[in-house]
Design a protein around this motif. Structure first.
Motif, short mmCIF file in Angstrom:
data_model
loop_
_atom_site.label_atom_id
_atom_site.label_comp_id
_atom_site.label_asym_id
_atom_site.label_seq_id
_atom_site.Cartn_x
_atom_site.Cartn_y
_atom_site.Cartn_z
N ASP A 328 9.27 -2.23 1.22
CA ASP A 328 8.95 -0.90 1.74
C ASP A 328 7.46 -0.78 2.04
O ASP A 328 7.06 -0.20 3.05
N LYS A 329 6.66 -1.36 1.15
CA LYS A 329 5.20 -1.31 1.37
C LYS A 329 4.81 -2.10 2.61
O LYS A 329 3.93 -1.68 3.36
N GLN A 330 5.48 -3.23 2.81
CA GLN A 330 5.17 -4.01 4.00
C GLN A 330 5.53 -3.27 5.27
O GLN A 330 4.79 -3.32 6.25
N ASN A 331 6.66 -2.55 5.23
CA ASN A 331 7.09 -1.80 6.40
C ASN A 331 6.17 -0.61 6.68
O ASN A 331 6.04 -0.16 7.81
N LYS A 332 5.58 -0.07 5.62
CA LYS A 332 4.73 1.11 5.79
C LYS A 332 3.27 0.78 5.49
O LYS A 332 2.53 1.60 4.96
N TYR A 333 2.87 -0.44 5.79
CA TYR A 333 1.56 -0.95 5.39
C TYR A 333 0.42 -0.04 5.85
O TYR A 333 -0.42 0.39 5.06
N GLU A 334 0.41 0.28 7.09
CA GLU A 334 -0.73 1.03 7.63
C GLU A 334 -0.83 2.41 7.02
O GLU A 334 -1.91 2.85 6.63
N VAL A 335 0.32 3.12 6.91
CA VAL A 335 0.31 4.46 6.33
C VAL A 335 -0.13 4.41 4.87
O VAL A 335 -0.93 5.23 4.41
N PHE A 336 0.39 3.43 4.16
CA PHE A 336 0.07 3.31 2.73
C PHE A 336 -1.42 3.08 2.51
O PHE A 336 -2.06 3.73 1.70
N VAL A 337 -1.97 2.11 3.27
CA VAL A 337 -3.37 1.76 3.06
C VAL A 337 -4.29 2.91 3.44
O VAL A 337 -5.23 3.26 2.73
N GLU A 338 -4.00 3.54 4.56
CA GLU A 338 -4.89 4.60 5.04
C GLU A 338 -4.82 5.85 4.17
O GLU A 338 -5.79 6.58 4.07
N SER A 339 -3.68 6.11 3.56
CA SER A 339 -3.54 7.31 2.72
C SER A 339 -3.80 7.02 1.24
O SER A 339 -3.66 7.90 0.41
N SER A 340 -4.16 5.79 0.94
CA SER A 340 -4.38 5.42 -0.46
C SER A 340 -5.57 6.16 -1.04
O SER A 340 -6.57 6.42 -0.36
N LEU A 341 -5.46 6.50 -2.32
CA LEU A 341 -6.57 7.10 -3.05
C LEU A 341 -7.53 6.05 -3.57
O LEU A 341 -8.53 6.38 -4.22
N VAL A 342 -7.23 4.79 -3.32
CA VAL A 342 -8.08 3.68 -3.73
C VAL A 342 -8.72 3.08 -2.49
O VAL A 342 -8.05 2.83 -1.49
N GLY A 343 -10.03 2.86 -2.53
CA GLY A 343 -10.71 2.24 -1.41
C GLY A 343 -10.26 0.81 -1.21
O GLY A 343 -10.11 0.05 -2.17
#
Length: 824
Positions: A328-343
């Motif tokens: 799921d993370k791979q499929n939503k990679y861009e959204v996950f990374v950009e919305s992450s609370l971790v730099g």
């Protein structure tokens, strides 16, 4: 399988006869006098040494992280090792790498080993790995001075190693065999080959190693070719949720959905047809109806002369969940990374190739400025050499720490602490570094504050010092918050957030006032207290934070008498005792809490409490932890006494408990036995009269009277915020950072200054000394004193005519109101 020995009528074994080692090994009399697993392992090792005619047989274990070596077993017993520990460690390192049985010829490339063994006149040596983990190995070492070894001995050692490994694992409480699926599969294949060859003799002895089977940490099920379950060990029963009787009444088809039955039967049929071990992942149904994913490893065996199947079962539900999450993370990679609370960032050859929004926010740079810039420029100069060295080595593939804390620079050169986690990846076929960072600046500041607080010399100075410093800090927070609130309408998007900050700062200020009250030995706010309610509150907190391995059990009496005191202090004392009990149960246990109404006679009150007889409320907290010896028990209420490591010790928890209980005219008794837990019993006098809470004061009235105020404070934040507060009330403000500067300003502009607002505690010349010199210039000068301490903490003011005192932190309205009152 090679044939070695035959069991004679006198229970001995003769060479070159027809009985196999497995038949000898599972004989009824082999372990007759060996009760414990250690004895069985020693017995088996001694038998191996005797049968191989070796001078010595050893089982050695090594941990390559700690560089430690331990001789676990030796045959003959209680003899020193014939091989030096340093040489054994070198032997084990090679066996660890090769992961197979090695003889003396295999070590020809290790000069220290060859030289030592030659000097020691060792004729032959065989080293067989038994249990290999990530950084540890346990191996069998067979040493002989006078004879070499042939292939049959190596086959013998290779064969018995599996039995010896399992016996050794059982001795060590069945440590986890292997986490990696490859190792489990390899192990299962080896076990399968041995069981396939020797299952008839092994099973005809009706599982003489049944204890190993039953207590194995992985599930094992033996079933017929028709799918009927014949035997299942404890781990398998726990996985499937059945007792033994219930599971033996089942078939494999009863444990899966109907549409999976054909797939499972096909899997077993293939194993029976090919006579090779196989693996399968499939969904099973527990007794309670819940489904879970399992990994099966099955092989053909013989049971009582009939073909059967032995299947190893492992619950991989969590692994499946992780795999699904990863997908799921791979499929939503861009959204996950950009919305992450971790730099997040990617660097390659020292330059930034990617950043997410959080990293840009932390650094204060837009993405276009970060892209293709040098990563090292974002690091504070004092940390650059360390970061540069690590990341260059990481890109080369060297082993360097994955996690560390460094100082970053914002665009405006402001420093902030970041906790960085890195790993080596590939981008476009070239090595790169993927990093994640979180801002831990506040945590680092709190760590510094905590370190300073631990250096206080006593409870009173600690409480007062922290309260004073926090009041200064809260003065800035509450002051700026009140200023912001007065500048914006209540429907502003940030008004509620700032109001929350202000209210939180007020609560923090109230806490520091309670701390000051405790330092002076007083009860801050006396009310009638329901102890059951406090117990419920503390249990609610603990239930959300304590490890589930600790069970919390309460027994609270109804209609519990009230006690008189400060509910916050009682709450803190009770929480400290519970936390102390939880820390005493690192491996889990039970925390038991009870309340009761008791009537104490004079004999008990005098002997146990040193108090008066009468009606008391009793609160008991007991645990099943490690307990205390008598010496420790006598000292637990001493300030800063602790049995914890220095870096973990706070030193005041139980000392505060003792102070609070005594301050409430109560008593605390402790019973403890080392290794059998502890019990704390608190007694508080009964209180029958209910007290009503005092009504809150009304909102202060804002004054608009003009005038000039000389503001004297060594804290720059307080000077800035107080200046803005007074200017909000249309007062002109002149600031001074200490007493000397205040005197110089007042001598020059005394006609313009109507009032002095001065901090009592300043370096050099303090507040009272400064005011004394100011009054020599103008005896009628009006003064408002301020301090992070309470008025009662400044006994020196008793000798001064104090116009007014304001305790920090103060709000804009209150400060303006007090100034207006004094000037009017």
């Amino acid at each position: 399988m090679s044939i070695f020995f035959k069991k004679g009528k006198d229970a001995s074994f003769e060479k070159d006869q027809s009985l196999s080692f497995i038949a000898w090994g599972v004989g009824q009399d082999f372990y007759a006098d060996a009760v414990h697993p250690e004895q069985r392992t020693q017995k088996l090792l001694s038998e191996i040494q005797r049968r191989t005619l070796a001078d010595q047989a050893l089982i050695a274990g090594s941990n390559f992280d700690t560089e430690t070596l331990e001789i676990l077993y030796c045959a003959p017993p209680k003899e020193p090792s014939l091989i030096q520990p340093d040489v054994i460690r070198l032997l084990l390192e090679k066996v660890f790498v090769e992961n197979k049985i090695l003889d003396l010829n295999e070590f020809a490339d290790i000069d220290p080993v060859v030289r030592y063994l030659k000097d020691s006149q060792v004729s032959s040596i065989l080293i067989c790995p038994l249990n290999i983990h990530e950084k540890t190995i346990e191996a069998l070492i067979v040493v002989n001075y006078y004879e070499g070894h042939d292939n049959r001995m190596q086959e013998f050692i290779q064969f018995v190693s599996a039995t010896l490994a399992v016996s050794l694992q059982n001795t060590g409480l069945y440590a986890i065999l292997h986490d990696k699926e490859e190792e489990i599969s390899d192990w299962s294949e080896q076990v399968g080959q041995r069981i396939e060859t020797d299952a008839k003799q092994f099973l005809e002895k009706e599982f003489q190693y049944y204890n190993l089977f039953e207590e194995a940490p992985y599930g094992i099920i033996v079933h017929s070719i028709e799918g009927r379950i014949l035997e299942a060990n404890q781990a398998a029963r726990q996985i499937l949720g059945y007792d033994k009787k219930g599971l033996l009444e089942k078939k494999w088809s009863d444990l899966v959905e109907e549409d999976l039955d054909v797939r499972l039967n096909t899997f077993f049929a293939d194993i029976l047809r090919t006579q090779k071990a196989g693996t399968l992942e499939i969904s099973f149904i527990k007794k309670d109806g819940t489904q879970f994913w399992a990994d099966l490893c099955s092989q053909r065996v013989r049971l009582h002369g009939k073909i059967a199947l032995e299947t190893f079962i492992r619950d991989i539900s969590q692994q499946k969940v992780r795999e699904a999450e990863l997908q799921d993370k791979q499929n939503k990679y861009e959204v996950f990374v950009e919305s992450s609370l971790v730099g997040a960032y990617v660097i390659q050859n020292g330059r930034i190739h990617f950043t997410n929004e959080k990293f840009e926010e932390l650094c204060g740079f837009p993405k276009k400025e970060l892209f293709d810039s040098e990563f090292i420029q974002l690091i504070a100069p004092e940390d650059r050499s360390m970061v540069l060295s690590r990341e260059m080595r990481r890109e080369k593939g060297d082993s360097v720490p994955d996690q560390y804390e460094i100082r970053f620079l914002k665009k405006d050169e402001e420093r902030w602490w970041g906790e960085v986690r890195c790993r080596r990846i590939e981008v476009d076929g070239n090595p790169a570094i993927l990093g994640n960072v979180i801002d831990v600046t506040q945590r680092k500041r709190l760590e510094v504050q905590l370190l300073e607080s631990q250096k206080m010399e006593s409870i009173g100075t600690l409480a007062g010092g922290i309260a004073h410093d926090f009041n200064n800090l809260l003065g800035g927070i509450l002051g700026y918050a009140s200023l912001l609130m007065s500048d914006m309408p209540k429907d502003h998007i940030y008004f509620e957030d700032i109001h929350t900050i202000a209210e939180t700062a007020k609560k923090a200020a109230d806490l520091t006032n309670r701390l000051l009250a405790f330092a002076r030995g007083g009860k801050y706010q006396v009310t009638a207290i329901d102890s059951n309610r406090i117990v419920d509150d503390v249990v609610a907190i603990l239930s959300r934070t304590v490890d589930r391995s600790i069970a919390i059990e309460t027994h609270l009496v109804k209609n519990l008498w009230h006690i008189k005191g400060d509910s916050q202090q009682i709450h803190q004392a009770f929480l400290n005792i519970c936390l102390n009990a939880i820390e005493a149960m690192p491996g889990g246990g039970k925390l038991m809490i009870s309340t009761a109404n008791v009537i104490l006679d004079e004999a008990f009150a005098q002997a146990q409490m040193g108090g008066s007889p009468g009606d008391y409320v009793r609160i008991t907290v007991s645990d099943t932890g490690i307990g205390m010896d008598e010496k420790t028990r006598r000292r637990i209420f001493e300030p800063f006494f602790t049995t914890k490591p220095a870096q973990a010790a706070k030193g005041l928890g139980l000392a505060m408990v003792y102070g609070i209980v005594k301050n409430h005219e109560g008593a605390v008794l402790v019973d403890s036995v080392l290794g059998s837990g502890s019990k704390f019993t608190l007694y508080f006098p009964k209180y029958t009269e209910e007290e009503s809470p005092e009504p809150e004061s009304g909102e202060p009235v804002l004054s608009a009277k003009k005038g000039t105020v000389l503001l004297v404070d060594d804290e720059a934040v307080i000077r800035r915020v107080a200046k803005r507060m007074l200017e909000r009330g249309n007062y002109e403000v002149i600031s001074a950072k200490d007493g000397q500067e205040a005197l110089a300003i007042y001598e020059e502009r005394q006609k313009d200054i109507h009032l002095v607002l001065i901090d009592l505690i300043m370096p050099g010349m303090n507040g009272t000394e400064t005011v004394e010199k100011l009054k020599k210039i103008n005896p009628d000068i009006k003064v408002i004193y301020t301090s992070g301490y309470g008025l009662g903490d400044h006994p020196e003011l008793q000798h001064h005519n104090v116009d007014m005192f304001i305790q920090k932190p103060f709000q804009t309205e209150i400060l303006i109101e007090k100034v207006a009152q004094l000037l009017s």
